[in-house]
Design a protein around this motif. Structure first.
Motif, PDB file in Angstrom:
ATOM      1  N   ASP A   1      38.554  32.474  37.062  1.00  0.00           N
ATOM      2  CA  ASP A   1      38.444  33.783  36.268  1.00  0.00           C
ATOM      3  C   ASP A   1      36.579  34.033  37.166  1.00  0.00           C
ATOM      4  O   ASP A   1      35.675  33.872  36.743  1.00  0.00           O
TER       5      ASP A   1
ATOM      6  N   ARG B   1      42.705  37.957  43.341  1.00  0.00           N
ATOM      7  CA  ARG B   1      43.158  38.768  42.784  1.00  0.00           C
ATOM      8  C   ARG B   1      41.981  40.024  42.283  1.00  0.00           C
ATOM      9  O   ARG B   1      41.319  39.574  41.797  1.00  0.00           O
ATOM     10  N   VAL B   2      42.337  41.140  42.580  1.00  0.00           N
ATOM     11  CA  VAL B   2      42.069  42.234  41.524  1.00  0.00           C
ATOM     12  C   VAL B   2      42.302  43.119  40.911  1.00  0.00           C
ATOM     13  O   VAL B   2      43.130  43.671  40.947  1.00  0.00           O
ATOM     14  N   ASN B   3      42.069  42.005  39.421  1.00  0.00           N
ATOM     15  CA  ASN B   3      42.344  43.403  38.598  1.00  0.00           C
ATOM     16  C   ASN B   3      44.133  42.697  38.023  1.00  0.00           C
ATOM     17  O   ASN B   3      44.726  43.650  37.887  1.00  0.00           O
ATOM     18  N   GLY B   4      44.394  41.750  38.744  1.00  0.00           N
ATOM     19  CA  GLY B   4      45.764  41.149  38.317  1.00  0.00           C
ATOM     20  C   GLY B   4      46.202  41.606  40.005  1.00  0.00           C
ATOM     21  O   GLY B   4      47.584  41.060  40.034  1.00  0.00           O
TER      22      GLY B   4
ATOM     23  N   ARG C   1      34.376  40.523  35.755  1.00  0.00           N
ATOM     24  CA  ARG C   1      34.601  42.390  36.742  1.00  0.00           C
ATOM     25  C   ARG C   1      35.948  42.364  37.269  1.00  0.00           C
ATOM     26  O   ARG C   1      35.845  43.027  38.336  1.00  0.00           O
ATOM     27  N   GLY C   2      37.183  41.666  36.701  1.00  0.00           N
ATOM     28  CA  GLY C   2      38.224  41.570  37.147  1.00  0.00           C
ATOM     29  C   GLY C   2      39.008  40.750  38.734  1.00  0.00           C
ATOM     30  O   GLY C   2      40.198  40.836  38.828  1.00  0.00           O
ATOM     31  N   TYR C   3      38.293  39.928  38.953  1.00  0.00           N
ATOM     32  CA  TYR C   3      38.490  39.286  40.196  1.00  0.00           C
ATOM     33  C   TYR C   3      38.488  37.847  39.792  1.00  0.00           C
ATOM     34  O   TYR C   3      38.180  36.819  38.774  1.00  0.00           O
ATOM     35  N   THR C   4      39.637  37.221  40.402  1.00  0.00           N
ATOM     36  CA  THR C   4      40.841  35.749  39.619  1.00  0.00           C
ATOM     37  C   THR C   4      41.240  35.158  41.181  1.00  0.00           C
ATOM     38  O   THR C   4      41.349  35.585  41.780  1.00  0.00           O
TER      39      THR C   4
END
Length: 483
Positions: free
Chosen positions: A363, A412-415, A366-369
């Protein structure tokens, strides 16, 4: 008998021998047989042989006669005497302070016990020192290059052991019988902020090392500060210039070490690049002149020099045999190849995940994984741990639904899965507020130091002061100056 009489007798004997040799029947027969008034080659050979024999006999016989006439004198008797050496001075016998120091530099893998054994010092002496030392841990974990000193007088027993606890303190351990005393000697150090400036020349590494930069300093320039803006294999020429601000630690006129790069400028192809060190949230980073991080938020490839084998998008699954969405990209590599974290992150999970096999999810905020699958094994990380960009999180394998060793990498950006090869990576967060104000104050000081030194070194060049946003800069020569 006089010497002249002896010489006369010797000449008479020689003459008699020569006449006897010439009047021998054999020689006469050989010389006269068939003589026609002219000697043949054979007669000449015989005459030469006999004449040579006669001369040898004449030379040897007088020697024997002379030795008989003059017997060698008998050797005079010899006598031996024992002379006492002058006694050693008392100070030498006991060993005066400082007359017998031996300096040893610790080699790689060498322990303090091995050093004592090398000097034939008993292990009991070492244990006595360690038992009464406040630096037992440091002495049992010596670094290569550490300097140790031993005062060993003529009797071979250790009198004083000396080592440096740190840059400013030297410890002397004195042994007198069963008594051990320790003395701390303060050695003041001086920190100097210097500007090192030079040209690349044939080799950036060689030129920078010659000017006093350490290997770590040079790696910081090439692998951290200017890594994203300059290709040091293709873009750098011999006349390109660099200037670096560093802190150096000096003690008693000796340079002990060079600190990290505080600021740096690099001019290549007429364009000026700058980088400045600043601590944000307790972590040192390098920024541009306007406060933007030089390090990118994400690296494109978690495996350097890997081969892309499968793109993002719809494809026929090699194991399931049906068409489905491939939500990441695959990089082929040998089993065991290290896999790096694409950016600074917190470890969200690390373990077995069905078809992904051994997988790690990071993780980045800022929503990036990011997800890394099919690992042969996971690195030394755990869920919840914070890691930096480039940390090894695992190794390439073929676990889960896989037909061969490779890395499956998802972004992934926000899933929502995105193509990691085409997505515009988010820019790193720039400095703001009080941090930006403090950074600008530090930057102005560093730039002023570089400008001052360059104005002195390159006084004949009409060069404008360095600017954070880049500018045309003239070529220069290597030099170093204290600012």
């Amino acid at each position: 008998m006089t010497a002249s009489d002896s010489g006369s007798d010797r000449r008479e004997r020689l003459k008699a021998l020569r006449e006897a040799a010439l009047h021998r029947p054999v020689l006469a027969r050989h010389l006269t047989d068939g003589f026609t008034g002219r000697w043949s080659r054979r007669q000449w050979a015989h005459a030469s042989l006999f004449a040579t024999l006669g001369m040898l006999v004449a030379a040897i016989v007088p020697g024997f006669s002379a030795s008989g006439a003059h017997p060698q004198p008998a050797h005079a008797p010899r006598h031996s005497m024992a002379l006492a050496l002058p006694p050693l001075p008392l100070t030498r016998l006991k060993g005066s302070q400082g007359d017998s120091w031996q300096i040893v530099r610790v080699q790689r893998g060498q322990t303090l016990g091995a050093v004592f054994e090398q000097l034939d010092l008993p292990a009991s002496t070492l244990h006595r020192i360690l038992d009464q030392s406040d630096d037992k841990k440091a002495l049992t974990r010596l670094k290569p290059g550490t300097e140790l000193a031993f005062d060993l007088p003529v009797n071979g027993e250790l009198r004083t052991f000396r080592y440096d606890r740190d840059d400013s303190h030297r410890i002397e351990v004195s042994l007198a019988g069963d008594t051990i005393t320790q003395k701390v000697i303060v050695r003041p150090t001086e920190t100097r902020t210097v500007v090192i400036s030079g040209k690349v020349g044939k080799s950036l590494f060689r030129s920078a090392r010659k000017l006093g930069l350490s290997g770590n300093n040079i790696n910081t320039l090439t692998d951290e500060i200017f890594k994203y803006d300059i290709d040091f294999n293709e873009d750098v020429g011999a006349n390109d210039r660099f200037s670096v601000v560093v802190e150096q630690i000096w003690r008693e006129g000796e340079l002990l070490r060079t600190g990290p790069v505080l600021a740096a400028t690099f001019t290549t192809d007429g364009k000026l690049h700058t980088g400045f060190r600043f601590e944000r949230a307790g972590k040192a980073e390098y920024f541009t002149g306007d406060g933007r991080p030089l390090k990118k938020s994400f690296i494109r490839m978690p495996i350097p020099y890997a081969r892309l084998t499968s793109n993002f998008g719809t494809r026929r699954h090699p194991v399931l045999g049906r068409t489905r969405m491939h939500k990441g990209v695959d990089y082929a590599a040998r089993t065991g190849t290290p896999i790096m974290a694409a950016g600074d992150a917190r470890v969200k999970s690390a373990g077995w995940q069905g078809g992904y096999g051994n997988a790690v999810v990071l993780d980045h905020g800022r929503g990036y994984t990011t997800l890394y699958g099919h690992m042969s094994r996971i690195g030394k990380i755990r869920a919840g741990q914070r890691i930096g960009q480039g940390t090894v999180i695992g190794y390439v394998g073929s676990t889960g639904m896989s037909t061969g060793p490779h890395l499956h990498y998802e972004f992934r950006v926000n899933g929502v899965h995105r193509n990691p090869l085409s997505i515009t990576m988010p820019p790193p967060e720039p400095l703001s507020g009080a941090a930006l104000t403090q950074f600008r104050a530090q930057t102005s000081v560093a730039l002023a130091r570089i400008q001052k030194v360059e104005n002195i070194i390159y006084a004949d060049v009409d060069a404008p002061p360095p600017a954070p946003n880049g500018a045309k800069k003239p070529k220069t020569t290597a030099n170093k100056s204290k600012a």
